[in-house]
Write a protein that holds these residues in place. Structure first.
Motif, PDB file in Angstrom:
ATOM      1  N   GLY A   6       0.787  -1.224   0.000  1.00  0.00           N
ATOM      2  CA  GLY A   6       0.000   0.000   0.000  1.00  0.00           C
ATOM      3  C   GLY A   6       0.816   1.269   0.000  1.00  0.00           C
ATOM      4  O   GLY A   6       0.256   2.365  -0.063  1.00  0.00           O
ATOM      5  N   GLN A   7       2.158   1.140   0.092  1.00  0.00           N
ATOM      6  CA  GLN A   7       3.020   2.325   0.089  1.00  0.00           C
ATOM      7  C   GLN A   7       4.144   2.133  -0.935  1.00  0.00           C
ATOM      8  O   GLN A   7       5.267   1.811  -0.575  1.00  0.00           O
ATOM      9  CB  GLN A   7       3.595   2.571   1.481  1.00  0.00           C
ATOM     10  CG  GLN A   7       2.548   2.838   2.547  1.00  0.00           C
ATOM     11  CD  GLN A   7       3.165   3.110   3.912  1.00  0.00           C
ATOM     12  OE1 GLN A   7       4.288   3.578   4.034  1.00  0.00           O
ATOM     13  NE2 GLN A   7       2.422   2.806   4.967  1.00  0.00           N
ATOM     14  N   PRO A   8       3.828   2.297  -2.203  1.00  0.00           N
ATOM     15  CA  PRO A   8       4.834   2.079  -3.243  1.00  0.00           C
ATOM     16  C   PRO A   8       5.978   3.084  -3.163  1.00  0.00           C
ATOM     17  O   PRO A   8       5.798   4.204  -2.679  1.00  0.00           O
ATOM     18  CB  PRO A   8       4.045   2.237  -4.543  1.00  0.00           C
ATOM     19  CG  PRO A   8       2.875   3.104  -4.162  1.00  0.00           C
ATOM     20  CD  PRO A   8       2.526   2.711  -2.759  1.00  0.00           C
ATOM     21  N   ILE A   9       7.130   2.661  -3.618  1.00  0.00           N
ATOM     22  CA  ILE A   9       8.313   3.525  -3.675  1.00  0.00           C
ATOM     23  C   ILE A   9       8.765   3.623  -5.119  1.00  0.00           C
ATOM     24  O   ILE A   9       8.857   2.605  -5.820  1.00  0.00           O
ATOM     25  CB  ILE A   9       9.437   2.983  -2.786  1.00  0.00           C
ATOM     26  CG1 ILE A   9       9.053   3.126  -1.312  1.00  0.00           C
ATOM     27  CG2 ILE A   9      10.759   3.697  -3.061  1.00  0.00           C
ATOM     28  CD1 ILE A   9      10.101   2.619  -0.351  1.00  0.00           C
ATOM     29  N   THR A  10       9.047   4.825  -5.558  1.00  0.00           N
ATOM     30  CA  THR A  10       9.485   5.065  -6.927  1.00  0.00           C
ATOM     31  C   THR A  10      10.926   5.545  -6.922  1.00  0.00           C
ATOM     32  O   THR A  10      11.292   6.409  -6.122  1.00  0.00           O
ATOM     33  CB  THR A  10       8.589   6.112  -7.609  1.00  0.00           C
ATOM     34  OG1 THR A  10       7.221   5.668  -7.573  1.00  0.00           O
ATOM     35  CG2 THR A  10       9.002   6.328  -9.058  1.00  0.00           C
ATOM     36  N   THR A  11      11.740   4.981  -7.801  1.00  0.00           N
ATOM     37  CA  THR A  11      13.164   5.320  -7.835  1.00  0.00           C
ATOM     38  C   THR A  11      13.616   5.649  -9.256  1.00  0.00           C
ATOM     39  O   THR A  11      12.972   5.273 -10.242  1.00  0.00           O
ATOM     40  CB  THR A  11      14.028   4.161  -7.308  1.00  0.00           C
ATOM     41  OG1 THR A  11      13.937   3.048  -8.220  1.00  0.00           O
ATOM     42  CG2 THR A  11      13.584   3.720  -5.932  1.00  0.00           C
ATOM     43  N   ASP A  12      14.739   6.327  -9.327  1.00  0.00           N
ATOM     44  CA  ASP A  12      15.424   6.556 -10.595  1.00  0.00           C
ATOM     45  C   ASP A  12      16.175   5.274 -10.945  1.00  0.00           C
ATOM     46  O   ASP A  12      16.977   4.793 -10.150  1.00  0.00           O
ATOM     47  CB  ASP A  12      16.395   7.731 -10.433  1.00  0.00           C
ATOM     48  CG  ASP A  12      17.125   8.071 -11.730  1.00  0.00           C
ATOM     49  OD1 ASP A  12      17.305   7.180 -12.577  1.00  0.00           O
ATOM     50  OD2 ASP A  12      17.551   9.225 -11.873  1.00  0.00           O
ATOM     51  N   TRP A  72      17.359  -4.757  -5.091  1.00  0.00           N
ATOM     52  CA  TRP A  72      16.099  -4.885  -4.394  1.00  0.00           C
ATOM     53  C   TRP A  72      15.853  -6.352  -4.064  1.00  0.00           C
ATOM     54  O   TRP A  72      16.487  -7.257  -4.609  1.00  0.00           O
ATOM     55  CB  TRP A  72      14.941  -4.292  -5.189  1.00  0.00           C
ATOM     56  CG  TRP A  72      14.691  -4.883  -6.549  1.00  0.00           C
ATOM     57  CD1 TRP A  72      13.839  -5.897  -6.863  1.00  0.00           C
ATOM     58  CD2 TRP A  72      15.287  -4.465  -7.784  1.00  0.00           C
ATOM     59  NE1 TRP A  72      13.863  -6.150  -8.203  1.00  0.00           N
ATOM     60  CE2 TRP A  72      14.749  -5.280  -8.803  1.00  0.00           C
ATOM     61  CE3 TRP A  72      16.225  -3.482  -8.121  1.00  0.00           C
ATOM     62  CZ2 TRP A  72      15.118  -5.143 -10.131  1.00  0.00           C
ATOM     63  CZ3 TRP A  72      16.604  -3.353  -9.453  1.00  0.00           C
ATOM     64  CH2 TRP A  72      16.055  -4.169 -10.442  1.00  0.00           C
ATOM     65  N   SER A  73      14.938  -6.586  -3.140  1.00  0.00           N
ATOM     66  CA  SER A  73      14.676  -7.941  -2.668  1.00  0.00           C
ATOM     67  C   SER A  73      13.966  -8.749  -3.737  1.00  0.00           C
ATOM     68  O   SER A  73      13.214  -8.219  -4.561  1.00  0.00           O
ATOM     69  CB  SER A  73      13.852  -7.907  -1.382  1.00  0.00           C
ATOM     70  OG  SER A  73      12.679  -7.149  -1.544  1.00  0.00           O
ATOM     71  N   GLY A  74      14.195 -10.074  -3.690  1.00  0.00           N
ATOM     72  CA  GLY A  74      13.617 -10.958  -4.688  1.00  0.00           C
ATOM     73  C   GLY A  74      12.123 -11.081  -4.616  1.00  0.00           C
ATOM     74  O   GLY A  74      11.495 -11.661  -5.504  1.00  0.00           O
ATOM     75  N   THR A  75      11.521 -10.549  -3.565  1.00  0.00           N
ATOM     76  CA  THR A  75      10.069 -10.604  -3.408  1.00  0.00           C
ATOM     77  C   THR A  75       9.363  -9.535  -4.226  1.00  0.00           C
ATOM     78  O   THR A  75       8.139  -9.552  -4.324  1.00  0.00           O
ATOM     79  CB  THR A  75       9.696 -10.417  -1.929  1.00  0.00           C
ATOM     80  OG1 THR A  75      10.266  -9.181  -1.455  1.00  0.00           O
ATOM     81  CG2 THR A  75      10.234 -11.564  -1.089  1.00  0.00           C
ATOM     82  N   LEU A  76      10.120  -8.611  -4.800  1.00  0.00           N
ATOM     83  CA  LEU A  76       9.524  -7.490  -5.523  1.00  0.00           C
ATOM     84  C   LEU A  76       9.719  -7.631  -7.023  1.00  0.00           C
ATOM     85  O   LEU A  76      10.746  -8.128  -7.484  1.00  0.00           O
ATOM     86  CB  LEU A  76      10.141  -6.171  -5.056  1.00  0.00           C
ATOM     87  CG  LEU A  76      10.005  -5.836  -3.572  1.00  0.00           C
ATOM     88  CD1 LEU A  76      10.724  -4.532  -3.258  1.00  0.00           C
ATOM     89  CD2 LEU A  76       8.535  -5.743  -3.165  1.00  0.00           C
ATOM     90  N   GLN A 118       8.908   1.591 -10.163  1.00  0.00           N
ATOM     91  CA  GLN A 118       7.982   1.623  -9.035  1.00  0.00           C
ATOM     92  C   GLN A 118       7.931   0.255  -8.369  1.00  0.00           C
ATOM     93  O   GLN A 118       7.703  -0.761  -9.023  1.00  0.00           O
ATOM     94  CB  GLN A 118       6.586   2.040  -9.472  1.00  0.00           C
ATOM     95  CG  GLN A 118       5.630   2.233  -8.291  1.00  0.00           C
ATOM     96  CD  GLN A 118       4.313   2.823  -8.713  1.00  0.00           C
ATOM     97  OE1 GLN A 118       3.454   2.116  -9.227  1.00  0.00           O
ATOM     98  NE2 GLN A 118       4.145   4.119  -8.497  1.00  0.00           N
ATOM     99  N   PHE A 119       8.152   0.250  -7.055  1.00  0.00           N
ATOM    100  CA  PHE A 119       8.164  -0.982  -6.273  1.00  0.00           C
ATOM    101  C   PHE A 119       6.944  -1.026  -5.375  1.00  0.00           C
ATOM    102  O   PHE A 119       6.676  -0.096  -4.623  1.00  0.00           O
ATOM    103  CB  PHE A 119       9.436  -1.050  -5.416  1.00  0.00           C
ATOM    104  CG  PHE A 119      10.712  -1.114  -6.223  1.00  0.00           C
ATOM    105  CD1 PHE A 119      11.295  -2.337  -6.521  1.00  0.00           C
ATOM    106  CD2 PHE A 119      11.320   0.049  -6.681  1.00  0.00           C
ATOM    107  CE1 PHE A 119      12.469  -2.408  -7.264  1.00  0.00           C
ATOM    108  CE2 PHE A 119      12.490  -0.005  -7.420  1.00  0.00           C
ATOM    109  CZ  PHE A 119      13.073  -1.233  -7.714  1.00  0.00           C
ATOM    110  N   GLU A 120       6.205  -2.133  -5.448  1.00  0.00           N
ATOM    111  CA  GLU A 120       5.043  -2.339  -4.595  1.00  0.00           C
ATOM    112  C   GLU A 120       5.121  -3.731  -3.993  1.00  0.00           C
ATOM    113  O   GLU A 120       5.592  -4.673  -4.628  1.00  0.00           O
ATOM    114  CB  GLU A 120       3.753  -2.183  -5.394  1.00  0.00           C
ATOM    115  CG  GLU A 120       3.515  -0.787  -5.923  1.00  0.00           C
ATOM    116  CD  GLU A 120       2.142  -0.642  -6.557  1.00  0.00           C
ATOM    117  OE1 GLU A 120       1.163  -0.484  -5.794  1.00  0.00           O
ATOM    118  OE2 GLU A 120       2.056  -0.710  -7.794  1.00  0.00           O
ATOM    119  N   GLY A 121       4.634  -3.881  -2.766  1.00  0.00           N
ATOM    120  CA  GLY A 121       4.620  -5.184  -2.115  1.00  0.00           C
ATOM    121  C   GLY A 121       5.316  -5.151  -0.775  1.00  0.00           C
ATOM    122  O   GLY A 121       5.194  -4.192  -0.013  1.00  0.00           O
ATOM    123  N   ASP A 122       6.081  -6.201  -0.491  1.00  0.00           N
ATOM    124  CA  ASP A 122       6.739  -6.353   0.799  1.00  0.00           C
ATOM    125  C   ASP A 122       8.200  -6.709   0.558  1.00  0.00           C
ATOM    126  O   ASP A 122       8.516  -7.784   0.050  1.00  0.00           O
ATOM    127  CB  ASP A 122       6.048  -7.452   1.612  1.00  0.00           C
ATOM    128  CG  ASP A 122       6.568  -7.545   3.039  1.00  0.00           C
ATOM    129  OD1 ASP A 122       7.379  -6.674   3.426  1.00  0.00           O
ATOM    130  OD2 ASP A 122       6.177  -8.477   3.756  1.00  0.00           O
TER     131      ASP A 122
END
Length: 238
Positions: A173-179, A186-190, A215-219
């Motif tokens: 519910g709190q996505p993170i957006t990166t350049d 990043w973790s293999g769960t994403l 954009q990363f969403e999840g855990d």
């Protein structure tokens, strides 16, 4: 100036003492400094092609063949260029690796999986399974040749970053957006998605420079660096 007047910290002996290789005996991977990795080789290990700066002992270096990881990776390697090319170091000795002075982080995977930006992967044990992954959208290539390497299993991996990395937790519910050019790992769960804002002004040089984002969403987590590293694509002169 006479020799007696020279402070000892400026002498050649003092310099050698301060910079000589240290026998830390910390295992396969150890840091000689924040920017030099010492691999205490007794067998084989994968390193980034071109990362070896020195070695001792009886060591052979064999560049990975295009078909070593199957037909699927043949096309990926042709597109990504040298950024994801690997060399297998085999034998016994010390292999010193570095990558344009970037800071090195050593990680021990214990069954987990991670994704590493192909340009930020320095070395890893052959016990780890790896695969080159590419973002599916064509827009990803506009970010400088966006691709990454998935690592999974048990073993050591050395990752590089410009300056100190920052880890950002990703929660549902709190996505993170990166350049993309500042994204290290990043973790293999994403499974990141790409956001594009390709407007005409972007191609005319009037855009913000952030026309493609991940954009990363999840855990899980995502790691970024305080530097936008432009990755050269295949066929681009350095």
């Amino acid at each position: 100036m006479s020799d007696a007047a020279v402070p000892r910290r400026f002498t050649l002996d003092s310099f050698v003492e301060a910079t000589v290789e240290r026998e830390l005996r910390e295992g396969l991977f150890e840091l000689e400094s924040e920017r030099i990795l010492d691999i205490n080789l007794d067998g084989e290990v994968w390193i980034k092609t071109g990362a070896m700066i020195a070695y001792t002992g009886a060591v052979k270096f064999v560049r990975e063949k295009l078909l070593d990881q199957g037909i699927g990776n043949l096309l990926k390697k042709a597109v990504t260029g040298d950024g994801a090319r690997l060399t297998k170091a085999t034998g016994q000795g010390s292999v010193f690796c570095a990558d344009i002075g970037k800071k090195i982080t050593i990680l021990q995977l214990q069954g987990e999986s991670i994704f590493v930006n192909g340009n930020d992967l320095l070395a890893f044990e052959t016990s780890l399974q790896y695969d080159i992954k590419m973002m599916k959208k064509v827009g990803a290539m506009l970010a400088g040749g966006l691709f990454n390497v998935r690592l999974e299993g048990h073993g050591l991996v050395a990752v590089t970053s410009h300056y100190d990395p920052l880890t950002l937790p990703v929660v549902p519910g709190q996505p993170i957006t990166t350049d993309p050019n500042a994204t290290v790992m990043w973790s293999g769960t994403l499974s990141p998605s790409l956001k594009t804002d390709l407007q005409l002004k972007t191609f005319l040089g009037r855009g913000s420079g952030e026309s493609v984002q991940m954009q990363f969403e999840g855990d899980g987590f995502v790691v970024v660096q305080p530097f936008e590293e432009v990755i050269l694509q295949a066929g681009t002169a350095s």
